[in-house]
Design an enzyme around this catalytic site. Structure first.
Site, short mmCIF file in Angstrom:
data_model
loop_
_atom_site.label_atom_id
_atom_site.label_comp_id
_atom_site.label_asym_id
_atom_site.label_seq_id
_atom_site.Cartn_x
_atom_site.Cartn_y
_atom_site.Cartn_z
N SER A 90 -9.34 125.81 22.62
CA SER A 90 -7.93 125.41 22.55
C SER A 90 -7.06 125.85 23.71
O SER A 90 -5.86 125.60 23.70
CB SER A 90 -7.33 125.96 21.25
OG SER A 90 -7.28 127.38 21.30
N THR A 135 -3.32 117.55 19.05
CA THR A 135 -2.21 118.14 19.81
C THR A 135 -1.36 117.05 20.47
O THR A 135 -1.85 115.95 20.74
CB THR A 135 -2.79 119.06 20.90
OG1 THR A 135 -1.78 119.36 21.85
CG2 THR A 135 -3.94 118.40 21.65
N ASP A 136 -0.11 117.41 20.75
CA ASP A 136 0.75 116.47 21.48
C ASP A 136 0.34 116.36 22.95
O ASP A 136 0.80 115.47 23.67
CB ASP A 136 2.23 116.89 21.38
CG ASP A 136 2.52 118.26 21.97
OD1 ASP A 136 1.56 118.99 22.32
OD2 ASP A 136 3.71 118.61 22.10
N GLU A 137 -0.54 117.27 23.40
CA GLU A 137 -0.90 117.29 24.83
C GLU A 137 -1.68 116.04 25.23
O GLU A 137 -1.81 115.75 26.42
CB GLU A 137 -1.66 118.57 25.17
CG GLU A 137 -0.82 119.79 24.83
CD GLU A 137 -1.35 121.11 25.38
OE1 GLU A 137 -2.06 121.12 26.38
OE2 GLU A 137 -1.01 122.15 24.76
N TYR A 160 -8.72 120.25 28.61
CA TYR A 160 -8.47 120.47 27.17
C TYR A 160 -7.90 119.22 26.53
O TYR A 160 -8.45 118.71 25.54
CB TYR A 160 -7.51 121.66 26.97
CG TYR A 160 -6.90 121.71 25.58
CD1 TYR A 160 -7.69 121.91 24.45
CD2 TYR A 160 -5.52 121.55 25.38
CE1 TYR A 160 -7.14 121.96 23.16
CE2 TYR A 160 -4.95 121.60 24.11
CZ TYR A 160 -5.77 121.79 23.00
OH TYR A 160 -5.22 121.82 21.74
N LYS A 164 -9.44 116.63 23.66
CA LYS A 164 -8.79 116.36 22.37
C LYS A 164 -8.49 114.86 22.24
O LYS A 164 -8.66 114.27 21.17
CB LYS A 164 -7.50 117.17 22.22
CG LYS A 164 -7.67 118.67 22.05
CD LYS A 164 -8.42 119.07 20.78
CE LYS A 164 -7.64 118.85 19.52
NZ LYS A 164 -8.36 119.43 18.33
N LEU A 200 1.02 131.78 25.54
CA LEU A 200 2.24 132.34 26.13
C LEU A 200 2.93 133.42 25.27
O LEU A 200 3.14 134.55 25.75
CB LEU A 200 3.24 131.22 26.44
CG LEU A 200 4.55 131.71 27.07
CD1 LEU A 200 4.32 132.16 28.51
CD2 LEU A 200 5.62 130.63 27.04
N PRO A 215 3.37 137.42 33.42
CA PRO A 215 3.06 136.38 34.41
C PRO A 215 3.62 135.01 34.03
O PRO A 215 3.10 134.35 33.14
CB PRO A 215 1.52 136.36 34.41
CG PRO A 215 1.14 136.86 33.05
CD PRO A 215 2.23 137.74 32.55
N ARG A 224 8.37 123.50 26.60
CA ARG A 224 7.51 123.27 25.44
C ARG A 224 8.40 123.19 24.19
O ARG A 224 9.49 123.76 24.16
CB ARG A 224 6.49 124.41 25.26
CG ARG A 224 5.49 124.54 26.43
CD ARG A 224 4.55 123.36 26.47
NE ARG A 224 3.53 123.42 27.52
CZ ARG A 224 3.64 122.84 28.71
NH1 ARG A 224 4.76 122.21 29.05
NH2 ARG A 224 2.65 122.88 29.58
#
Ligand code: NAD
Ligand code: TYD
Length: 352
Positions: A90, A135-137, A160, A164, A200, A215, A224
Site C-alpha cells: 500500500s 483507492t482514489d489514487e 502502486y 490498484k 505521512l 521530511p 490530500r
C-alpha cells in the site's frame, strides 16, 4: 439446531484499515464468522487485533493471497460467502523501489481470490459478494480545482496506483465476463490509530516524539483529502450491506490539506500535548527531495455514497488528529515493535 454463521473472508486484516474493519465486523455482527487472511508482511501486525483475538467468531489464517493452492484450499474448506478484500502492498514510495511486489500481491493476488470465489460459487452467486477495497489514487492527479467522481477516467501515476487500477479493472471484468457479484469503493487518504509509520501522519508523529527531522517532500504544496479511518469503516459496512451490485463508490472527507499545513498543525498539536514550547517541533521540518511522479492533489466527490447510502464523515479533522496523536503517544510499545527490523532499514535507505 443453530443456523451456521455466514463465513466471510477479510484479507489484509492485520494491517491498518483491515484491523479496524475486522474489529468492527467481529463485534457488531456475531452472526458472521470472520476469517482474516493475512501474510503478515512488514505492515501486518497481530497486535492490532489483540482485543478481539479471543472472540469466538474471529479466526486468523496466515497466508499469501497470491498462493494459488492455498487460496483454493481455503475457499473449498470454509466456503466464504463474501469477501472484503483489503490485502495489498500500500505504500507509494515502496512501489517505486519494487514495482513487482505490487504486481504480485495487488494484481495476481486479487485475480487469485476472484478465481477461487468464482470456482466455488459459479453455479449460484445468489447472496454472495466480492467487495474490493481500492483507492482514489487510481484516478491520477487533480489540478487546482475539481473533484474525483466515480466516472473520472483512470489515470494512475505510480506503480502502486497502477497495480490498484489494474485490480479494479479485473474485478469489474470478472463481473462482466463471469457475472461475479462485486462492488468496489475508492477511498481517499485514511489516518488514525494502527497506521504504519511510513505514511505521512504517523511518520511525522513518530519523528516529532523522537525529535527527528520531519521530511517534507518537494515544496510541501501537495494536497490530500484526509478521512478518519473509522469513517471509512462505516462506509465499508454500509456498502457491504446496502450497495447496488456492480457499482463503485467514492469515499472521502471533503477535507483537503496541503502537506506543509498539515505538518505544521501536527507540530503545534503535539507541542501542546508534549508540554513543549510552541514552535519547537516546527523547527524539525526539513524539505527533502521530491517523490518522482508525485500526484499534486487528490479530492473526492462523495455525493453518490451520501445520497444513495446516507453516509457522511462524522469525525472532524481536529478531533481525529487529536485522537490519533493521543493514541500514538499512549502506544509507544506498539511503535517500537513495528518500527524495528525491516522498517528501520527501509527508513535509513529511503530518507538518506
Ligand atoms: P496496510 O499496508 O496497512 O496493510 C496491508 C495488509 O495486507 C497487511 O496486514 C499485510 O500483511 C497484508 N498483505 C500484504 N500483502 C499480502 C499478501 N500477499 N497476502 C496476504 N496479505 C498481505 O494497508 P492499509 O493502509 O490498511 O490499506 C488496506 C487497503 O485499503 C489496501 O487495499 C489499500 O490499497 C486500500 N486503501 C488504503 C488507503 C489508505 O489511506 N491507507 C486509502 C484508500 C484505500
Ligand atoms: P503518503 O502518506 O505516503 O500517502 P499517498 O502518497 O498515498 O497519498 O503521503 C501523503 C503525502 O505526504 C504525499 O503527498 C507525500 C507526502 N509525504 C511527505 O512529504 N513526506 C513523507 O515522509 C511521506 C511519507 C509522505
Amino acid at each position: 439446531m443453530k443456523e451456521k454463521n455466514k463465513p466471510i473472508l477479510i484479507t489484509g486484516g492485520a494491517g491498518f484499515i483491515g484491523s479496524h474493519v475486522i474489529r468492527h465486523f467481529v463485534k457488531k455482527y456475531p452472526v458472521y464468522e470472520i476469517y482474516n487472511l493475512d501474510a503478515l508482511t512488514y505492515a501486518g501486525n497481530l497486535e492490532n487485533l489483540k482485543d478481539i483475538e479471543d472472540k469466538s467468531n474471529y479466526h486468523f489464517l496466515k497466508g499469501d493471497i497470491s498462493d494459488v493452492d492455498l487460496v483454493n484450499q481455503l475457499f473449498r474448506k470454509y466456503r466464504f460467502e463474501a469477501v472484503i478484500h483489503l490485502a495489498a502492498e500500500s505504500h507509494v514510495d515502496r512501489s517505486i523501489k519494487d514495482p513487482l511486489a505490487f504486481v504480485r500481491t495487488n494484481i495476481n493476488g486479487t485475480i487469485n481470490l476472484l478465481n477461487a470465489f468464482k470456482s466455488i460459487w459459479a453455479n449460484n452467486f445468489e447472496g454472495k459478494l466480492f467487495y474490493h477495497i481500492s483507492t482514489d489514487e487510481v484516478y491520477g492527479t487533480l489540478g487546482e480545482t475539481g473533484l474525483f467522481k466515480e466516472t473520472t477516467p483512470y489515470s494512475p501515476n505510480s506503480p502502486y496506483s497502477a497495480s490498484k487500477a489494474s485490480s479494479d479493472h479485473f474485478v469489474r471484468a470478472y463481473g462482466e465476463t463471469f457475472d461475479i457479484p462485486y462492488v468496489i469503493s475508492n477511498c481517499s487518504n485514511n489516518y488514525g490509530p494502527y497506521q504504519f509509520p511510513e505514511k505521512l501522519i504517523p511518520l511525522m508523529i513518530n519523528n516529532i516524539v523522537e525529535n527527528k527531522e520531519l521530511p517534507v517532500y518537494g515544496d510541501g504544496n501537495y494536497t490530500r483529502d484526509w478521512l478518519f479511518v473509522l469513517d471509512h469503516v462505516k462506509a465499508i459496512d454500509l456498502i457491504f450491506h446496502k450497495a447496488e451490485l456492480k457499482e463503485t463508490y467514492n469515499i472521502g472527507g471533503l477535507n483537503e490539506w496541503k502537506n506543509i499545513e498539515l505538518v505544521n498543525m501536527l507540530c503545534d498539536l503535539a507541542d501542546e500535548k508534549l508540554g513543549r514550547e510552541n514552535g519547537t517541533s516546527r523547527k524539525l521540518i526539513t524539505f527533502v527531495k521530491d517523490r518522482p511522479g508525485h500526484d499534486k492533489r487528490y479530492a473526492i466527490d462523495a455525493t453518490k455514497i451520501e445520497e444513495k447510502l446516507g453516509w457522511k464523515p462524522s469525525v472532524t479533522f481536529e478531533e481525529g488528529l487529536s485522537k490519533t496523536i493521543d493514541w500514538y503517544l499512549e502506544n509507544k510499545k506498539w511503535l517500537v515493535h513495528i518500527t524495528s527490523g525491516d522498517y528501520l532499514e527501509y527508513y535509513r535507505e529511503h530518507y538518506n
